[in-house]
Design a protein around this motif. Structure first.
Motif, PDB file in Angstrom:
ATOM      1  N   MET A   1     -16.689  25.371  38.919  1.00 36.39           N
ATOM      2  CA  MET A   1     -17.158  24.656  37.755  1.00 36.39           C
ATOM      3  C   MET A   1     -17.956  23.440  38.222  1.00 36.39           C
ATOM      4  SD  MET A   1     -14.853  22.993  34.715  1.00 36.39           S
ATOM      5  CE  MET A   1     -13.850  22.036  35.801  1.00 36.39           C
ATOM      6  N   SER A   2     -19.147  23.246  37.688  1.00 36.69           N
ATOM      7  CA  SER A   2     -19.970  22.117  38.089  1.00 36.69           C
ATOM      8  C   SER A   2     -19.670  20.909  37.208  1.00 36.69           C
ATOM      9  CB  SER A   2     -21.455  22.482  37.990  1.00 36.69           C
ATOM     10  OG  SER A   2     -21.788  22.745  36.651  1.00 36.69           O
TER      11      SER A   2
ATOM     12  N   PRO B   1     -11.911  13.098  18.571  1.00 38.81           N
ATOM     13  CA  PRO B   1     -11.112  12.529  19.657  1.00 38.81           C
ATOM     14  C   PRO B   1     -10.848  13.538  20.769  1.00 38.81           C
ATOM     15  CG  PRO B   1     -10.186  11.945  17.529  1.00 38.81           C
ATOM     16  CD  PRO B   1     -11.258  12.969  17.275  1.00 38.81           C
ATOM     17  N   LEU B   2     -10.669  13.022  21.968  1.00 36.73           N
ATOM     18  CA  LEU B   2     -10.468  13.863  23.138  1.00 36.73           C
ATOM     19  C   LEU B   2      -9.356  14.882  22.924  1.00 36.73           C
ATOM     20  CD1 LEU B   2     -11.293  14.521  26.035  1.00 36.73           C
ATOM     21  CD2 LEU B   2      -9.736  12.723  26.806  1.00 36.73           C
ATOM     22  N   ASP B   3      -8.277  14.479  22.266  1.00 33.26           N
ATOM     23  CA  ASP B   3      -7.176  15.415  22.051  1.00 33.26           C
ATOM     24  C   ASP B   3      -7.488  16.470  20.991  1.00 33.26           C
ATOM     25  OD1 ASP B   3      -7.017  13.684  19.868  1.00 33.26           O
ATOM     26  OD2 ASP B   3      -4.821  13.580  19.887  1.00 33.26           O
ATOM     27  N   ARG B   4      -8.655  16.376  20.352  1.00 34.98           N
ATOM     28  CA  ARG B   4      -9.077  17.369  19.347  1.00 34.98           C
ATOM     29  C   ARG B   4     -10.245  18.227  19.840  1.00 34.98           C
ATOM     30  NH1 ARG B   4      -5.642  18.822  16.577  1.00 34.98           N
ATOM     31  NH2 ARG B   4      -7.158  19.679  15.146  1.00 34.98           N
ATOM     32  N   ILE B   5     -10.622  18.072  21.112  1.00 36.60           N
ATOM     33  CA  ILE B   5     -11.747  18.837  21.655  1.00 36.60           C
ATOM     34  C   ILE B   5     -11.447  20.339  21.641  1.00 36.60           C
ATOM     35  CG2 ILE B   5     -13.057  19.330  23.783  1.00 36.60           C
ATOM     36  CD1 ILE B   5     -14.076  16.851  22.381  1.00 36.60           C
ATOM     37  N   ALA B   6     -10.291  20.727  22.149  1.00 35.58           N
ATOM     38  CA  ALA B   6      -9.952  22.161  22.226  1.00 35.58           C
ATOM     39  C   ALA B   6      -9.987  22.836  20.854  1.00 35.58           C
ATOM     40  CB  ALA B   6      -8.611  22.365  22.917  1.00 35.58           C
ATOM     41  N   PRO B   7      -9.350  22.266  19.823  1.00 35.81           N
ATOM     42  CA  PRO B   7      -9.431  22.919  18.511  1.00 35.81           C
ATOM     43  C   PRO B   7     -10.840  22.907  17.911  1.00 35.81           C
ATOM     44  CG  PRO B   7      -7.635  21.303  18.553  1.00 35.81           C
ATOM     45  CD  PRO B   7      -8.412  21.154  19.820  1.00 35.81           C
TER      46      PRO B   7
ATOM     47  N   GLU C   1     -16.588  12.151  30.214  1.00 32.81           N
ATOM     48  CA  GLU C   1     -16.766  13.065  31.351  1.00 32.81           C
ATOM     49  C   GLU C   1     -15.642  14.096  31.395  1.00 32.81           C
ATOM     50  OE1 GLU C   1     -17.449  10.977  35.019  1.00 32.81           O
ATOM     51  OE2 GLU C   1     -19.212   9.955  34.221  1.00 32.81           O
ATOM     52  N   ASN C   2     -14.442  13.686  31.049  1.00 31.65           N
ATOM     53  CA  ASN C   2     -13.317  14.615  30.962  1.00 31.65           C
ATOM     54  C   ASN C   2     -13.594  15.666  29.881  1.00 31.65           C
ATOM     55  OD1 ASN C   2     -10.833  15.871  30.960  1.00 31.65           O
ATOM     56  ND2 ASN C   2      -9.646  14.011  30.636  1.00 31.65           N
ATOM     57  N   ALA C   3     -14.080  15.220  28.731  1.00 29.72           N
ATOM     58  CA  ALA C   3     -14.420  16.149  27.655  1.00 29.72           C
ATOM     59  C   ALA C   3     -15.551  17.086  28.079  1.00 29.72           C
ATOM     60  CB  ALA C   3     -14.821  15.373  26.404  1.00 29.72           C
ATOM     61  N   ALA C   4     -16.525  16.560  28.812  1.00 32.52           N
ATOM     62  CA  ALA C   4     -17.644  17.387  29.283  1.00 32.52           C
ATOM     63  C   ALA C   4     -17.156  18.479  30.229  1.00 32.52           C
ATOM     64  CB  ALA C   4     -18.695  16.519  29.964  1.00 32.52           C
ATOM     65  N   ARG C   5     -16.184  18.142  31.085  1.00 37.25           N
ATOM     66  CA  ARG C   5     -15.612  19.158  31.979  1.00 37.25           C
ATOM     67  C   ARG C   5     -14.881  20.236  31.180  1.00 37.25           C
ATOM     68  NH1 ARG C   5     -14.848  14.573  35.304  1.00 37.25           N
ATOM     69  NH2 ARG C   5     -12.772  14.204  34.465  1.00 37.25           N
ATOM     70  N   THR C   6     -14.167  19.814  30.151  1.00 32.72           N
ATOM     71  CA  THR C   6     -13.472  20.774  29.295  1.00 32.72           C
ATOM     72  C   THR C   6     -14.478  21.710  28.621  1.00 32.72           C
ATOM     73  OG1 THR C   6     -11.660  19.230  28.867  1.00 32.72           O
ATOM     74  CG2 THR C   6     -11.957  21.022  27.288  1.00 32.72           C
ATOM     75  N   LEU C   7     -15.540  21.144  28.072  1.00 29.91           N
ATOM     76  CA  LEU C   7     -16.565  21.969  27.422  1.00 29.91           C
ATOM     77  C   LEU C   7     -17.231  22.900  28.430  1.00 29.91           C
ATOM     78  CD1 LEU C   7     -18.236  19.422  24.979  1.00 29.91           C
ATOM     79  CD2 LEU C   7     -16.550  21.184  24.457  1.00 29.91           C
TER      80      LEU C   7
ATOM     81  N   GLY D   1     -17.987  27.120  28.794  1.00 35.93           N
ATOM     82  CA  GLY D   1     -19.387  27.538  28.726  1.00 35.93           C
ATOM     83  C   GLY D   1     -20.236  26.752  27.753  1.00 35.93           C
ATOM     84  N   ILE D   2     -19.816  25.565  27.392  1.00 37.85           N
ATOM     85  CA  ILE D   2     -20.574  24.733  26.456  1.00 37.85           C
ATOM     86  C   ILE D   2     -21.206  23.580  27.236  1.00 37.85           C
ATOM     87  CG2 ILE D   2     -20.470  23.319  24.368  1.00 37.85           C
ATOM     88  CD1 ILE D   2     -17.915  24.891  23.607  1.00 37.85           C
ATOM     89  N   PRO D   3     -22.532  23.567  27.339  1.00 39.05           N
ATOM     90  CA  PRO D   3     -23.188  22.484  28.092  1.00 39.05           C
ATOM     91  C   PRO D   3     -23.156  21.169  27.315  1.00 39.05           C
ATOM     92  CG  PRO D   3     -24.827  23.911  27.087  1.00 39.05           C
ATOM     93  CD  PRO D   3     -23.484  24.530  26.793  1.00 39.05           C
ATOM     94  N   SER D   4     -23.019  20.076  28.048  1.00 38.86           N
ATOM     95  CA  SER D   4     -23.024  18.758  27.419  1.00 38.86           C
ATOM     96  C   SER D   4     -23.419  17.710  28.444  1.00 38.86           C
ATOM     97  CB  SER D   4     -21.644  18.441  26.834  1.00 38.86           C
ATOM     98  OG  SER D   4     -20.683  18.392  27.859  1.00 38.86           O
TER      99      SER D   4
END
Length: 177
Positions: A1-2, A42-48, A73-79, A83-86
């Protein structure tokens, strides 16, 4: 993962219209001032919110923002793992406002809420002191509280996560009114 790309406040200013801006701070922090046009997830709502974010990324680029850039940056790694670019704003809203760029506030008005990092520091510090004082005055076993908080902080640094921030983010003053 980049590792996802980052942009400075100056770079974002010249390209602001190219992005859907997602503010990953708590609603309380968001209400204390956010980038113009930012949507609060919010970061804790990124997955849903992955389906919604995937659709938004298909229309425009996603610019993720927090107070300093760490949570975005943490959220960007999750996305990126889905496969979601950000893109993440380096330095977050602090660098944005330090650069002289304006912030927007919710219709119900500006709220003054401490940044999550500050809330974590005061909570962790208070619990460590409480454990030490109770360990001296009541029973030495209370020092385990201080040890537990210290271990949690080390774990947080190593994994780049923060369980205490997740808990604090659920408190009423960090939620929408």
């Amino acid at each position: 993962m980049s590792i996802p790309a980052t942009l400075t406040a100056g770079q974002v200013l010249s390209r602001h219209q190219e992005f859907t801006v997602i503010d990953v701070r708590t609603p309380g922090e968001y209400a204390s001032g956010h980038l113009p046009g930012a949507v609060n997830i919010p970061l804790d709502r990124i997955a849903p919110s992955l389906p919604r974010l995937r659709r938004a990324a298909e229309d425009k680029g996603l610019l993720l923002v927090c107070a300093t850039g760490a949570r975005s940056e943490n959220a960007a790694r999750t996305l990126a793992s889905h496969g979601i670019p950000s893109t993440s704003l380096t330095g977050g809203t602090r660098s944005w406002s330090a650069g002289g760029h304006g912030l927007d506030y919710p219709a119900e008005g500006r709220r003054s809420v401490w940044a999550m990092e500050r809330q974590v520091r005061v909570t962790a510090g208070s619990l460590v002191l409480l454990g030490l004082v109770l360990g001296l005055l009541v029973h030495p076993a209370f020092q385990l509280l201080s040890a537990g908080i210290g271990a949690g902080l080390v774990f947080s640094a190593v994994t780049d996560t923060c369980g205490m921030a997740l808990v604090l983010g659920r408190l009423p003053f960090n939620r929408r009114r």
